[in-house]
Design a protein around this motif. Structure first.
Motif, mmCIF file in Angstrom:
data_model
loop_
_atom_site.group_PDB
_atom_site.id
_atom_site.type_symbol
_atom_site.label_atom_id
_atom_site.label_comp_id
_atom_site.label_asym_id
_atom_site.label_seq_id
_atom_site.Cartn_x
_atom_site.Cartn_y
_atom_site.Cartn_z
ATOM 1 N N SER A 69 1.411 -9.739 -1.866
ATOM 2 C CA SER A 69 1.422 -10.478 -0.598
ATOM 3 C C SER A 69 1.465 -9.523 0.597
ATOM 4 C CB SER A 69 2.608 -11.440 -0.547
ATOM 5 O OG SER A 69 3.822 -10.737 -0.346
ATOM 6 N N GLN A 70 1.753 -8.255 0.331
ATOM 7 C CA GLN A 70 1.852 -7.237 1.376
ATOM 8 C C GLN A 70 0.719 -6.211 1.286
ATOM 9 O OE1 GLN A 70 4.463 -7.128 3.793
ATOM 10 N NE2 GLN A 70 4.504 -9.207 3.011
ATOM 11 N N GLU A 71 -0.307 -6.522 0.502
ATOM 12 C CA GLU A 71 -1.357 -5.540 0.221
ATOM 13 C C GLU A 71 -2.047 -5.026 1.486
ATOM 14 O OE1 GLU A 71 -5.263 -4.984 -2.622
ATOM 15 O OE2 GLU A 71 -4.137 -6.847 -2.736
ATOM 16 N N LYS A 72 -2.370 -5.898 2.416
ATOM 17 C CA LYS A 72 -3.045 -5.473 3.643
ATOM 18 C C LYS A 72 -2.161 -4.502 4.436
ATOM 19 C CE LYS A 72 -5.616 -7.208 7.576
ATOM 20 N NZ LYS A 72 -6.123 -8.382 8.279
ATOM 21 N N ARG A 73 -0.883 -4.832 4.565
ATOM 22 C CA ARG A 73 0.062 -3.958 5.272
ATOM 23 C C ARG A 73 0.204 -2.621 4.546
ATOM 24 N NH1 ARG A 73 6.125 -4.875 4.994
ATOM 25 N NH2 ARG A 73 6.452 -2.679 5.008
ATOM 26 N N LEU A 74 0.281 -2.678 3.208
ATOM 27 C CA LEU A 74 0.389 -1.455 2.414
ATOM 28 C C LEU A 74 -0.812 -0.549 2.660
ATOM 29 C CD1 LEU A 74 1.660 0.240 0.047
ATOM 30 C CD2 LEU A 74 0.167 -1.089 -1.461
ATOM 31 N N LYS A 75 -2.007 -1.110 2.563
ATOM 32 C CA LYS A 75 -3.229 -0.298 2.710
ATOM 33 C C LYS A 75 -3.311 0.330 4.100
ATOM 34 C CE LYS A 75 -4.772 -1.533 -1.352
ATOM 35 N NZ LYS A 75 -5.675 -1.339 -2.357
ATOM 36 N N ALA A 76 -2.790 -0.359 5.123
ATOM 37 C CA ALA A 76 -2.814 0.171 6.485
ATOM 38 C C ALA A 76 -1.884 1.370 6.645
ATOM 39 C CB ALA A 76 -2.438 -0.920 7.480
ATOM 40 N N GLN A 77 -0.867 1.472 5.790
ATOM 41 C CA GLN A 77 0.128 2.534 5.915
ATOM 42 C C GLN A 77 0.054 3.539 4.775
ATOM 43 O OE1 GLN A 77 3.849 0.404 6.145
ATOM 44 N NE2 GLN A 77 3.513 -0.168 8.251
ATOM 45 N N LEU A 78 -1.005 3.473 3.984
ATOM 46 C CA LEU A 78 -1.108 4.262 2.762
ATOM 47 C C LEU A 78 -2.113 5.401 2.881
ATOM 48 C CD1 LEU A 78 -0.507 4.495 -0.356
ATOM 49 C CD2 LEU A 78 -2.449 2.952 -0.680
ATOM 50 N N GLY A 79 -1.706 6.557 2.383
ATOM 51 C CA GLY A 79 -2.624 7.663 2.146
ATOM 52 C C GLY A 79 -2.660 7.886 0.651
ATOM 53 N N TYR A 80 -3.839 7.825 0.045
ATOM 54 C CA TYR A 80 -3.930 7.891 -1.412
ATOM 55 C C TYR A 80 -4.967 8.919 -1.830
ATOM 56 C CZ TYR A 80 -4.852 6.328 -6.223
ATOM 57 O OH TYR A 80 -5.031 6.270 -7.587
ATOM 58 N N LEU A 81 -4.566 9.755 -2.770
ATOM 59 C CA LEU A 81 -5.481 10.718 -3.370
ATOM 60 C C LEU A 81 -5.396 10.547 -4.879
ATOM 61 C CD1 LEU A 81 -7.440 13.131 -3.178
ATOM 62 C CD2 LEU A 81 -5.445 14.630 -3.257
ATOM 63 N N PRO A 82 -6.412 9.890 -5.467
ATOM 64 C CA PRO A 82 -6.392 9.738 -6.927
ATOM 65 C C PRO A 82 -6.695 11.060 -7.617
ATOM 66 C CG PRO A 82 -8.399 8.807 -6.016
ATOM 67 C CD PRO A 82 -7.562 9.267 -4.858
ATOM 68 N N GLN A 83 -6.426 11.096 -8.898
ATOM 69 C CA GLN A 83 -6.673 12.305 -9.678
ATOM 70 C C GLN A 83 -8.159 12.667 -9.666
ATOM 71 O OE1 GLN A 83 -5.207 11.930 -13.658
ATOM 72 N NE2 GLN A 83 -5.581 14.047 -14.168
ATOM 73 N N GLU A 84 -9.004 11.670 -9.812
ATOM 74 C CA GLU A 84 -10.446 11.894 -9.761
ATOM 75 C C GLU A 84 -10.963 11.187 -8.524
ATOM 76 O OE1 GLU A 84 -12.437 10.980 -13.429
ATOM 77 O OE2 GLU A 84 -10.821 11.881 -14.590
ATOM 78 N N PHE A 85 -11.289 11.988 -7.519
ATOM 79 C CA PHE A 85 -11.670 11.448 -6.226
ATOM 80 C C PHE A 85 -13.154 11.694 -6.006
ATOM 81 C CE2 PHE A 85 -12.048 11.670 -1.586
ATOM 82 C CZ PHE A 85 -11.517 10.439 -1.269
ATOM 83 N N GLY A 86 -13.907 10.637 -5.761
ATOM 84 C CA GLY A 86 -15.347 10.767 -5.542
ATOM 85 C C GLY A 86 -15.674 11.097 -4.100
ATOM 86 N N GLY A 141 -10.277 15.826 -0.035
ATOM 87 C CA GLY A 141 -9.539 14.661 -0.527
ATOM 88 C C GLY A 141 -8.162 14.554 0.113
ATOM 89 N N ILE A 142 -7.503 15.679 0.264
ATOM 90 C CA ILE A 142 -6.195 15.698 0.927
ATOM 91 C C ILE A 142 -6.341 15.261 2.380
ATOM 92 C CG2 ILE A 142 -4.335 17.211 1.750
ATOM 93 C CD1 ILE A 142 -4.740 18.802 -0.930
ATOM 94 N N ALA A 143 -7.370 15.764 3.063
ATOM 95 C CA ALA A 143 -7.597 15.392 4.469
ATOM 96 C C ALA A 143 -7.751 13.883 4.615
ATOM 97 C CB ALA A 143 -8.831 16.109 5.021
ATOM 98 N N GLN A 144 -8.541 13.256 3.736
ATOM 99 C CA GLN A 144 -8.732 11.815 3.873
ATOM 100 C C GLN A 144 -7.430 11.070 3.583
ATOM 101 O OE1 GLN A 144 -8.822 9.088 1.533
ATOM 102 N NE2 GLN A 144 -8.090 10.486 -0.045
ATOM 103 N N ALA A 145 -6.601 11.588 2.684
ATOM 104 C CA ALA A 145 -5.316 10.937 2.396
ATOM 105 C C ALA A 145 -4.371 11.032 3.595
ATOM 106 C CB ALA A 145 -4.670 11.556 1.161
ATOM 107 N N LEU A 146 -4.486 12.102 4.379
ATOM 108 C CA LEU A 146 -3.603 12.318 5.524
ATOM 109 C C LEU A 146 -4.055 11.593 6.791
ATOM 110 C CD1 LEU A 146 -2.918 16.144 5.072
ATOM 111 C CD2 LEU A 146 -1.383 14.247 4.517
ATOM 112 N N LEU A 147 -5.236 10.970 6.749
ATOM 113 C CA LEU A 147 -5.768 10.282 7.930
ATOM 114 C C LEU A 147 -4.765 9.283 8.492
ATOM 115 C CD1 LEU A 147 -9.439 9.579 6.887
ATOM 116 C CD2 LEU A 147 -8.724 10.745 8.983
ATOM 117 N N GLY A 148 -4.567 9.346 9.794
ATOM 118 C CA GLY A 148 -3.717 8.376 10.466
ATOM 119 C C GLY A 148 -2.229 8.557 10.237
ATOM 120 N N ASP A 149 -1.833 9.692 9.691
ATOM 121 C CA ASP A 149 -0.423 9.991 9.452
ATOM 122 C C ASP A 149 0.275 8.827 8.736
ATOM 123 O OD1 ASP A 149 1.759 11.680 9.491
ATOM 124 O OD2 ASP A 149 2.467 10.965 11.434
ATOM 125 N N PRO A 150 -0.137 8.540 7.495
ATOM 126 C CA PRO A 150 0.375 7.357 6.783
ATOM 127 C C PRO A 150 1.875 7.429 6.506
ATOM 128 C CG PRO A 150 -0.844 8.770 5.284
ATOM 129 C CD PRO A 150 -1.031 9.337 6.662
#
Length: 175
Positions: A69-86, A141-150
């Motif tokens: 129920s909080q997925e939209k809020r989570l995604k707005a505040q999340l920086g994610y780097l998966p193990q295999e990043f395309g 990949g790290i740079a994209q995870a850090l976008l927006g200071d999550p």
């Protein structure tokens, strides 16, 4: 931000059980590492925490409310780097990180510049992704995870492919 994992079980459609009755609590600001052997369910747990998977049992709560129920809020505040990043090989480093910023709803180009700076990729911003070394690709990949200071960073083996000096730098940055 407070995440509570309560009795979470994850069984894949193939019948493979990845997690069995896992419970924990995480609250920011904090730095938490998940350790275990291959196949222990670390990546599965991370995918559950970002709502990329739905547990087959138990619940995950974000600030006292069900995660889904909080997925939209989570995604707005999340920086994610998966193990295999395309990465998109035809884009430049700048174009790729700018594209990821747009997907996150970040229109300010300074955020792209800041993320590239934190990942030590400013001088390589005009290079095509296809021409980057493995370590440089990881830094993108790290740079994209850090976008927006999550508020929340979930990183799956973030320093793989980096030299020892860079590993220390990024561990310090993450903490």
């Amino acid at each position: 931000m407070k995440i509570k994992v309560n009795g979470v079980t994850m069984v894949y459609p193939s019948g493979k059980q990845a997690l069995d009755n896992v419970s924990t609590q995480m609250e920011s600001p904090n730095l938490i590492g998940i350790l275990g052997p291959n196949g222990a369910g670390k990546t599965t747990l991370m995918k559950l925490l970002i709502a990329g998977l739905i547990p087959t049992g138990g619940e995950i709560m974000l600030d006292g409310k069900p995660l889904l129920s909080q997925e939209k809020r989570l995604k707005a505040q999340l920086g994610y780097l998966p193990q295999e990043f395309g990465l998109y090989d035809e884009l430049t480093v700048w174009q790729f990180v700018d594209y990821m910023a747009a997907l996150k709803g970040i229109g300010d180009k300074r955020a792209v510049e800041e993320a590239l700076g934190r990942a030590n990729m400013i001088e390589h911003r005009k290079m095509r992704v296809r021409n980057l070394s493995g370590g440089m690709r990881q830094r993108v990949g790290i740079a994209q995870a850090l976008l927006g200071d999550p508020a929340l960073l979930i990183l799956d083996e973030p320093t793989v492919g980096l030299d020892p000096e860079e590993r220390v730098k990024f561990r310090n940055l993450f903490s």
